[in-house]
Design a protein around this motif. Structure first.
Motif, short mmCIF file in Angstrom:
data_model
loop_
_atom_site.label_atom_id
_atom_site.label_comp_id
_atom_site.label_asym_id
_atom_site.label_seq_id
_atom_site.Cartn_x
_atom_site.Cartn_y
_atom_site.Cartn_z
N PHE A 67 0.83 -1.20 0.00
CA PHE A 67 0.00 0.00 0.00
C PHE A 67 0.87 1.25 0.00
N ALA A 68 0.39 2.26 -0.71
CA ALA A 68 1.09 3.53 -0.79
C ALA A 68 0.92 4.30 0.52
N PRO A 69 1.87 5.17 0.86
CA PRO A 69 1.73 5.97 2.09
C PRO A 69 0.43 6.75 2.15
N ALA A 70 -0.06 7.19 0.99
CA ALA A 70 -1.30 7.97 0.97
C ALA A 70 -2.48 7.16 1.50
N VAL A 71 -2.46 5.85 1.29
CA VAL A 71 -3.55 5.00 1.77
C VAL A 71 -3.57 4.98 3.30
N LEU A 72 -2.39 4.89 3.89
CA LEU A 72 -2.30 4.91 5.35
C LEU A 72 -2.73 6.26 5.91
N THR A 73 -2.33 7.32 5.23
CA THR A 73 -2.73 8.66 5.65
C THR A 73 -4.24 8.81 5.63
N ARG A 74 -4.87 8.34 4.55
CA ARG A 74 -6.33 8.46 4.43
C ARG A 74 -7.03 7.61 5.48
N PHE A 75 -6.44 6.48 5.86
CA PHE A 75 -7.04 5.64 6.90
C PHE A 75 -7.12 6.42 8.21
N PHE A 76 -6.03 7.07 8.60
CA PHE A 76 -6.03 7.81 9.86
C PHE A 76 -6.88 9.07 9.80
N LEU A 77 -7.03 9.62 8.61
CA LEU A 77 -7.94 10.75 8.46
C LEU A 77 -9.40 10.30 8.56
N LYS A 78 -9.68 9.09 8.06
CA LYS A 78 -11.04 8.55 8.10
C LYS A 78 -11.41 8.10 9.51
N TYR A 79 -10.44 7.56 10.25
CA TYR A 79 -10.67 7.07 11.61
C TYR A 79 -9.75 7.82 12.57
N PRO A 80 -10.01 9.10 12.80
CA PRO A 80 -9.08 9.92 13.61
C PRO A 80 -8.99 9.50 15.07
N HIS A 81 -10.02 8.80 15.57
CA HIS A 81 -10.02 8.43 16.99
C HIS A 81 -9.91 6.91 17.16
N ILE A 82 -9.29 6.28 16.20
CA ILE A 82 -9.25 4.83 16.23
C ILE A 82 -8.38 4.30 17.36
N VAL A 83 -7.37 5.08 17.77
CA VAL A 83 -6.53 4.69 18.89
C VAL A 83 -6.44 5.86 19.85
N THR A 84 -6.36 5.57 21.13
CA THR A 84 -6.28 6.63 22.12
C THR A 84 -4.89 7.23 22.14
N ALA A 85 -4.83 8.46 22.54
CA ALA A 85 -3.54 9.15 22.58
C ALA A 85 -2.71 8.62 23.73
N LYS A 86 -1.62 7.95 23.40
CA LYS A 86 -0.70 7.45 24.41
C LYS A 86 0.72 7.88 24.02
N GLU A 87 1.61 7.66 24.94
CA GLU A 87 3.01 7.98 24.64
C GLU A 87 3.52 6.96 23.65
N TYR A 88 4.17 7.44 22.59
CA TYR A 88 4.69 6.54 21.58
C TYR A 88 5.91 5.79 22.12
N SER A 89 6.05 4.55 21.71
CA SER A 89 7.18 3.76 22.17
C SER A 89 8.44 4.16 21.43
N ASP A 90 9.57 3.66 21.93
CA ASP A 90 10.83 4.00 21.29
C ASP A 90 11.06 3.20 20.02
N LYS A 91 10.08 2.37 19.64
CA LYS A 91 10.19 1.63 18.40
C LYS A 91 9.65 2.41 17.21
N THR A 92 9.14 3.62 17.47
CA THR A 92 8.62 4.44 16.39
C THR A 92 9.69 4.66 15.34
N GLY A 93 9.34 4.46 14.10
CA GLY A 93 10.27 4.71 13.01
C GLY A 93 11.09 3.50 12.61
N GLU A 94 10.89 2.34 13.26
CA GLU A 94 11.63 1.15 12.87
C GLU A 94 11.22 0.72 11.47
#
Length: 293
Positions: free
Chosen positions: A98-125
C-alpha cells in the motif's frame, strides 16, 4: 534452485503490463529459494507467510519471520532471503502492499481509532513483526480465496480488506498502530502537502497558491511534493486530471465541453491543450476513436 537477484515489489509479482496502484493484494508462490536478494519495496508491505521462512535485513535491523508470523515492511531498500521448509515444498505468501497515501487516508477517516498514548521507542523502525492468531489465519485464508481466481480484485475490495486489517490491529496491537500514526505525525508537512494536493485535485488553483496554503516557499513545496509523489506537482496534477477525463469521456460519455470545468480548467482550450499533451489527441478525437473501435 537458490537464486540471488534484484527486483522491485510489488512490480515483480504483478501480472505483465499491470501498473503499480495504491493497494495490491497478491498471492506469491515459488519453488526457488533466494539468498540475499536486493529488494526495492516500492510501497509499504504486509507479508503473511503460508509456507517457508523469510529473512529481512535493513541497514539498522534484521529479523527471521516464520509462517506463524506476519511482518509489516516499510518502503525502501532491503535485503531479503526466502527459503522452503522442505525439499518438495513451496515458499508461499500473501502480500498487501500500500502507498503511504492510503495509510494517511485511513487515519484521516478514523481519527479516533486509537487513544492518545506515549509513543514507544520503536517508532520509526523499518519493520514490525506480529504473531498470527486465529482471526488473522481466517483473514489470510480469505485473501487466498479472493486471489485464487483470475479476476483482478476491485480497488474498493482491496481497500476494504486493508481497513479490516488495520481496524483489527487497533484492537489487538494499539501501540504498533500508534507507531504507524506517529511516523505520519512526525512528518506533518507530508500530510499537509497530501491534503493540499488531493483536496484540490479538481479545483482551479495554481501550484503557487497551494504552496502558500501550506506555508511553504514554492521551491520547498515542489521539492517536498516530488519526494512524496515521485513527480512534480505540474506532472502529477496533469496525469490525475487526464485519467479522470478519460473516464468521463469513455464511461460517462460526457462531451469535452461539459467536463473541463469539473477538472479545474478555466476554459475548454486549456483543457484540450493539456489532454493532447498526454494522449496526443484532442478530447473529441480521443473519444471518437475509442468509442468507435
Amino acid at each position: 534452485m537458490v537464486k540471488q537477484q534484484s527486483y522491485s515489489v510489488p512490480s515483480f509479482v504483478l501480472p505483465d503490463g499491470a501498473g503499480v496502484e495504491d493497494i495490491h493484494i497478491v498471492a506469491y508462490q515459488s519453488t526457488d529459494e533466494t539468498v540475499k536478494s536486493r529488494v526495492t519495496l516500492e510501497q509499504n508491505l504486509f507479508s503473511f507467510l503460508l509456507e517457508g521462512e523469510k529473512r529481512v535485513y535493513y541497514a539498522e535491523k534484521h529479523a527471521v519471520i516464520s509462517n506463524t508470523q506476519f511482518v509489516l515492511l516499510s518502503s525502501g531498500n532491503c535485503i531479503m532471503s526466502e527459503k522452503r521448509i522442505s525439499d518438495d515444498g513451496f515458499y508461499k505468501s500473501v502480500m498487501i502492499s500500500f502507498a503511504p497515501a492510503v495509510l494517511t487516508r485511513f487515519f484521516l477517516k478514523y481519527p479516533h481509532i486509537v487513544t492518545a498514548k506515549e509513543y514507544s521507542d520503536k517508532t520509526g523502525e523499518p519493520f514490525l513483526v506480529f504473531d498470527t492468531d486465529s482471526f488473522l489465519q481466517n483473514f489470510v485464508h480469505s485473501l487466498c480465496l479472493m486471489t485464487a481466481g483470475s479476476k483482478t480484485l476491485s480497488m474498493d475490495l482491496r481497500l476494504l480488506k486493508f481497513e479490516e486489517l488495520l481496524l483489527y490491529m487497533a484492537d489487538c496491537y494499539p501501540q504498533q498502530l500508534l507507531n504507524l500514526r506517529a511516523n505520519l505525525a512526525g512528518n506533518h508537512e507530508d500530510v499537509v502537502i497530501r491534503r493540499s494536493a488531493e483536496n484540490n485535485l479538481y479545483n482551479n488553483v495554481t501550484i503557487e497558491e497551494l504552496a502558500f496554503l501550506c506555508n511553504m516557499s514554492l521551491s520547498t513545496y515542489k521539492r517536498k511534493f516530488q519526494k512524496i509523489y515521485g513527480a512534480s506537482p505540474t506532472r502529477w496534477f496533469l496525469q490525475k486530471r487526464m485519467e479522470q477525463a478519460v473516464g468521463m469521456l469513455l464511461v460517462q460519455r460526457e462531451k469535452p465541453s461539459e467536463i473541463y470545468h469539473k477538472l479545474g480548467y478555466e476554459n475548454h482550450s486549456s483543457f484540450t491543450q493539456s489532454f493532447k499533451q498526454v494522449y496526443g489527441l484532442t478530447p473529441s478525437e480521443y473519444q471518437q476513436q475509442k468509442l468507435t473501435v
